[in-house]
Design an enzyme around this catalytic site. Structure first.
Site, short mmCIF file in Angstrom:
data_model
loop_
_atom_site.label_atom_id
_atom_site.label_comp_id
_atom_site.label_asym_id
_atom_site.label_seq_id
_atom_site.Cartn_x
_atom_site.Cartn_y
_atom_site.Cartn_z
CG HIS A 44 -2.10 -0.89 1.11
ND1 HIS A 44 -3.00 -0.83 0.07
CD2 HIS A 44 -2.55 -1.89 1.91
CE1 HIS A 44 -3.95 -1.76 0.24
NE2 HIS A 44 -3.69 -2.41 1.34
CD GLU A 147 -5.74 -8.05 4.65
OE1 GLU A 147 -5.81 -6.95 5.22
OE2 GLU A 147 -4.88 -8.29 3.79
C1 3PY Z 1 -5.88 -3.84 7.15
O1 3PY Z 1 -6.31 -3.31 8.19
O2 3PY Z 1 -6.60 -4.21 6.21
C2 3PY Z 1 -4.47 -4.04 7.00
O3 3PY Z 1 -4.04 -4.66 6.07
C3 3PY Z 1 -3.61 -3.42 8.04
O4 3PY Z 1 -2.35 -3.79 7.94
MG MG Z 2 -5.39 -4.99 4.51
#
Ligand code: 3PY
Ligand code: MG
Length: 258
Positions: A44, A147
Protein backbone atom coordinates in the site's frame (compact mmCIF):
# COMPACT_ATOMS: atom_id res chain seq x y z
CA UNK A 1 16.85 -19.11 14.81
CA UNK A 2 16.87 -15.29 14.59
CA UNK A 3 15.80 -13.56 17.81
CA UNK A 4 13.07 -11.84 15.77
CA UNK A 5 11.42 -15.10 14.68
CA UNK A 6 12.00 -16.73 18.10
CA UNK A 7 10.43 -13.83 19.98
CA UNK A 8 7.54 -13.86 17.57
CA UNK A 9 6.93 -17.63 17.89
CA UNK A 10 7.31 -17.42 21.68
CA UNK A 11 4.64 -14.71 21.63
CA UNK A 12 6.78 -12.05 23.27
CA UNK A 13 5.36 -8.55 22.86
CA UNK A 14 6.75 -7.01 19.66
CA UNK A 15 5.86 -3.51 18.50
CA UNK A 16 6.73 -2.23 15.05
CA UNK A 17 5.32 0.06 12.39
CA UNK A 18 4.76 0.13 8.64
CA UNK A 19 7.41 1.90 6.60
CA UNK A 20 5.68 3.62 3.69
CA UNK A 21 8.08 6.49 2.95
CA UNK A 22 10.37 5.34 0.14
CA UNK A 23 13.60 6.76 1.55
CA UNK A 24 16.36 5.34 3.79
CA UNK A 25 16.27 8.49 5.96
CA UNK A 26 12.74 7.63 7.09
CA UNK A 27 13.86 4.06 7.83
CA UNK A 28 16.79 5.29 9.94
CA UNK A 29 14.60 7.70 11.92
CA UNK A 30 12.01 4.96 12.49
CA UNK A 31 14.64 2.37 13.41
CA UNK A 32 16.14 4.73 15.99
CA UNK A 33 12.77 5.18 17.72
CA UNK A 34 12.90 1.94 19.71
CA UNK A 35 10.64 -0.20 17.49
CA UNK A 36 11.25 -3.96 17.70
CA UNK A 37 10.92 -4.34 13.93
CA UNK A 38 9.60 -2.52 10.93
CA UNK A 39 7.50 -3.70 8.05
CA UNK A 40 8.21 -2.16 4.66
CA UNK A 41 4.82 -1.79 3.00
CA UNK A 42 5.12 -2.81 -0.63
CA UNK A 43 1.35 -3.45 -0.82
CA UNK A 44 0.00 0.00 0.00
CA UNK A 45 2.80 2.49 -0.69
CA UNK A 46 4.85 3.81 -3.60
CA UNK A 47 7.91 1.73 -2.70
CA UNK A 48 9.43 0.00 -5.70
CA UNK A 49 11.15 -3.36 -5.80
CA UNK A 50 14.66 -1.91 -6.27
CA UNK A 51 14.15 0.57 -3.40
CA UNK A 52 13.30 -2.23 -0.94
CA UNK A 53 16.90 -3.43 -0.80
CA UNK A 54 18.16 0.05 0.19
CA UNK A 55 15.48 0.34 2.86
CA UNK A 56 16.45 -3.02 4.38
CA UNK A 57 20.10 -1.93 4.28
CA UNK A 58 19.19 1.23 6.26
CA UNK A 59 17.34 -0.85 8.89
CA UNK A 60 20.34 -3.22 9.12
CA UNK A 61 22.58 -0.28 10.07
CA UNK A 62 20.45 0.05 13.24
CA UNK A 63 20.11 -3.74 13.67
CA UNK A 64 16.34 -3.52 13.48
CA UNK A 65 14.70 -6.46 11.65
CA UNK A 66 12.92 -5.28 8.50
CA UNK A 67 10.20 -7.49 7.08
CA UNK A 68 8.31 -6.72 3.88
CA UNK A 69 4.58 -6.75 3.24
CA UNK A 70 4.48 -8.07 -0.32
CA UNK A 71 1.84 -6.77 -2.73
CA UNK A 72 0.08 -10.11 -3.24
CA UNK A 73 0.68 -13.85 -3.40
CA UNK A 74 3.24 -14.02 -6.24
CA UNK A 75 6.18 -16.29 -5.38
CA UNK A 76 8.47 -13.92 -7.36
CA UNK A 77 7.65 -11.00 -5.04
CA UNK A 78 8.23 -13.07 -1.90
CA UNK A 79 11.57 -14.22 -3.34
CA UNK A 80 12.55 -10.64 -4.26
CA UNK A 81 11.91 -9.38 -0.71
CA UNK A 82 13.76 -12.28 0.92
CA UNK A 83 16.67 -12.16 -1.56
CA UNK A 84 17.06 -8.46 -0.68
CA UNK A 85 17.66 -9.54 2.95
CA UNK A 86 14.23 -9.07 4.55
CA UNK A 87 13.77 -10.66 7.98
CA UNK A 88 10.50 -12.12 6.79
CA UNK A 89 7.39 -11.45 4.77
CA UNK A 90 3.82 -10.45 5.51
CA UNK A 91 1.52 -11.89 2.85
CA UNK A 92 -1.79 -10.01 2.56
CA UNK A 93 -5.33 -11.34 1.93
CA UNK A 94 -4.80 -15.02 2.66
CA UNK A 95 -8.30 -16.52 2.66
CA UNK A 96 -7.77 -20.26 2.17
CA UNK A 97 -5.43 -23.00 3.40
CA UNK A 98 -4.28 -23.47 -0.18
CA UNK A 99 -3.14 -19.82 -0.34
CA UNK A 100 -1.37 -20.27 3.01
CA UNK A 101 0.42 -23.38 1.67
CA UNK A 102 1.50 -21.40 -1.42
CA UNK A 103 2.99 -18.70 0.86
CA UNK A 104 4.95 -21.38 2.77
CA UNK A 105 6.16 -22.89 -0.51
CA UNK A 106 7.40 -19.49 -1.74
CA UNK A 107 9.09 -18.57 1.56
CA UNK A 108 10.80 -21.81 2.62
CA UNK A 109 13.58 -23.73 0.87
CA UNK A 110 13.10 -27.49 0.28
CA UNK A 111 12.10 -29.76 1.92
CA UNK A 112 9.58 -27.38 3.56
CA UNK A 113 8.98 -25.30 0.43
CA UNK A 114 10.22 -24.56 -3.08
CA UNK A 115 11.94 -21.16 -2.86
CA UNK A 116 14.54 -20.67 -5.61
CA UNK A 117 18.24 -20.30 -4.78
CA UNK A 118 19.92 -17.12 -6.00
CA UNK A 119 22.95 -14.89 -5.47
CA UNK A 120 21.06 -12.01 -3.86
CA UNK A 121 22.05 -9.68 -1.04
CA UNK A 122 20.73 -12.15 1.57
CA UNK A 123 23.30 -14.71 0.40
CA UNK A 124 26.14 -12.13 0.26
CA UNK A 125 25.69 -11.86 -3.51
CA UNK A 126 26.50 -15.52 -3.98
CA UNK A 127 29.54 -15.79 -1.71
CA UNK A 128 27.60 -17.40 1.15
CA UNK A 129 24.86 -19.43 -0.52
CA UNK A 130 25.47 -22.64 1.53
CA UNK A 131 25.46 -20.67 4.84
CA UNK A 132 22.28 -18.86 3.88
CA UNK A 133 20.56 -22.07 2.74
CA UNK A 134 21.43 -23.74 6.03
CA UNK A 135 19.81 -21.06 8.17
CA UNK A 136 17.11 -19.31 6.10
CA UNK A 137 14.16 -21.58 6.95
CA UNK A 138 14.82 -21.14 10.67
CA UNK A 139 15.55 -17.41 10.52
CA UNK A 140 12.80 -16.00 8.31
CA UNK A 141 9.40 -15.05 9.65
CA UNK A 142 6.34 -15.96 7.62
CA UNK A 143 3.29 -13.92 8.61
CA UNK A 144 0.04 -14.18 6.67
CA UNK A 145 -2.84 -11.74 6.85
CA UNK A 146 -6.36 -12.90 7.56
CA UNK A 147 -8.59 -9.98 6.57
CA UNK A 148 -11.55 -11.26 4.59
CA UNK A 149 -14.88 -12.91 5.41
CA UNK A 150 -13.60 -16.00 3.61
CA UNK A 151 -10.40 -16.01 5.71
CA UNK A 152 -12.47 -15.66 8.88
CA UNK A 153 -14.60 -18.65 7.84
CA UNK A 154 -11.48 -20.71 7.00
CA UNK A 155 -9.30 -19.66 9.94
CA UNK A 156 -9.02 -23.16 11.48
CA UNK A 157 -7.70 -24.68 8.21
CA UNK A 158 -5.43 -21.68 7.54
CA UNK A 159 -3.92 -21.73 11.04
CA UNK A 160 -3.23 -25.47 10.74
CA UNK A 161 -0.85 -24.99 7.78
CA UNK A 162 2.71 -26.00 8.73
CA UNK A 163 5.37 -23.37 8.13
CA UNK A 164 3.17 -20.37 8.96
CA UNK A 165 4.55 -18.54 12.02
CA UNK A 166 2.05 -15.78 12.59
CA UNK A 167 -1.55 -14.93 11.72
CA UNK A 168 -1.83 -11.17 11.23
CA UNK A 169 -5.26 -9.56 11.38
CA UNK A 170 -6.01 -6.64 9.04
CA UNK A 171 -8.96 -4.90 10.72
CA UNK A 172 -9.46 -2.38 7.89
CA UNK A 173 -10.04 -4.94 5.15
CA UNK A 174 -11.82 -7.29 7.55
CA UNK A 175 -14.32 -4.59 8.55
CA UNK A 176 -15.13 -3.89 4.89
CA UNK A 177 -15.35 -7.57 4.00
CA UNK A 178 -17.74 -8.49 6.86
CA UNK A 179 -19.66 -5.20 6.60
CA UNK A 180 -18.65 -4.01 10.06
CA UNK A 181 -17.30 -0.53 9.40
CA UNK A 182 -17.47 2.45 11.73
CA UNK A 183 -18.79 2.64 15.30
CA UNK A 184 -21.91 0.57 14.49
CA UNK A 185 -19.79 -2.35 13.30
CA UNK A 186 -17.34 -2.27 16.22
CA UNK A 187 -18.82 -5.15 18.22
CA UNK A 188 -19.01 -7.43 15.17
CA UNK A 189 -15.47 -6.55 14.14
CA UNK A 190 -14.15 -7.13 17.67
CA UNK A 191 -15.93 -10.50 17.79
CA UNK A 192 -14.32 -11.48 14.46
CA UNK A 193 -10.86 -10.42 15.72
CA UNK A 194 -11.38 -12.46 18.91
CA UNK A 195 -12.53 -15.49 16.93
CA UNK A 196 -9.45 -15.39 14.65
CA UNK A 197 -7.19 -14.87 17.68
CA UNK A 198 -8.60 -17.77 19.71
CA UNK A 199 -8.51 -20.21 16.80
CA UNK A 200 -4.98 -19.23 15.76
CA UNK A 201 -3.69 -19.46 19.33
CA UNK A 202 -5.18 -22.90 19.80
CA UNK A 203 -3.31 -24.00 16.63
CA UNK A 204 -0.18 -22.63 18.37
CA UNK A 205 0.31 -19.73 15.94
CA UNK A 206 1.33 -16.30 17.19
CA UNK A 207 -1.18 -13.57 16.41
CA UNK A 208 -0.55 -10.03 15.22
CA UNK A 209 -2.71 -7.05 14.35
CA UNK A 210 -2.54 -3.57 12.86
CA UNK A 211 -3.53 -0.77 15.23
CA UNK A 212 -3.71 2.87 14.12
CA UNK A 213 -2.71 3.99 17.63
CA UNK A 214 -1.44 2.50 20.89
CA UNK A 215 -4.77 3.19 22.67
CA UNK A 216 -6.05 -0.39 22.75
CA UNK A 217 -2.82 -2.37 22.47
CA UNK A 218 -3.26 -3.36 26.16
CA UNK A 219 -6.76 -4.70 25.54
CA UNK A 220 -5.68 -6.77 22.55
CA UNK A 221 -2.56 -8.07 24.22
CA UNK A 222 -4.76 -9.38 27.05
CA UNK A 223 -6.74 -11.23 24.37
CA UNK A 224 -3.51 -13.03 23.38
CA UNK A 225 -2.22 -10.85 20.52
CA UNK A 226 1.54 -10.34 20.85
CA UNK A 227 2.67 -8.71 17.58
CA UNK A 228 1.57 -5.16 16.86
CA UNK A 229 2.12 -3.03 13.77
CA UNK A 230 1.38 0.44 15.03
CA UNK A 231 0.31 2.89 12.32
CA UNK A 232 3.03 3.86 9.82
CA UNK A 233 5.81 6.38 9.35
CA UNK A 234 3.46 8.55 7.25
CA UNK A 235 0.69 8.39 9.89
CA UNK A 236 3.12 9.28 12.71
CA UNK A 237 4.55 12.12 10.63
CA UNK A 238 1.10 13.57 9.97
CA UNK A 239 -0.15 13.10 13.55
CA UNK A 240 3.05 14.53 15.11
CA UNK A 241 2.98 17.59 12.83
CA UNK A 242 -0.71 18.18 13.47
CA UNK A 243 -0.14 18.20 17.25
CA UNK A 244 2.80 20.62 16.91
CA UNK A 245 1.01 22.98 14.53
CA UNK A 246 -2.10 22.94 16.70
CA UNK A 247 -0.08 23.71 19.87
CA UNK A 248 1.75 26.54 18.10
CA UNK A 249 -1.50 28.09 16.85
CA UNK A 250 -3.10 27.84 20.27
CA UNK A 251 -0.04 29.55 21.81
CA UNK A 252 -0.38 32.39 19.28
CA UNK A 253 -4.07 32.69 20.03
CA UNK A 254 -3.44 32.78 23.82
CA UNK A 255 -0.81 35.55 23.40
CA UNK A 256 -3.28 37.62 21.34
CA UNK A 257 -6.08 37.34 23.89
CA UNK A 258 -3.94 38.10 26.97
C1 3PY B 1 -5.88 -3.84 7.15
O1 3PY B 1 -6.31 -3.31 8.19
O2 3PY B 1 -6.60 -4.21 6.21
C2 3PY B 1 -4.47 -4.04 7.00
O3 3PY B 1 -4.04 -4.66 6.07
C3 3PY B 1 -3.61 -3.42 8.04
O4 3PY B 1 -2.35 -3.79 7.94
MG1 MG C 1 -5.39 -4.99 4.51
Amino acid sequence: MSYFRRHCIEQKLLVGTFAAIPHPVAIEVTAASGVDFLCIDWEHSQISRDRIEDLIRAADVHRVPAMVRVPGHAAEDIAAALDAGAAGVLVPRVSTAEQARAAVKATRYPPLGARGVGPGRAAAYGYRIPDYLAKANAELLLAIQVETAEGLANIAEIAAVDGVDLIFIGPGDLSVSIDAMGPTGKDRLDAAIRSITTTALSARRAVGIFRPSADDVGVWSQAGISFFVLASDTMFLGAGLAVGVDAAKQGKHAAKTE
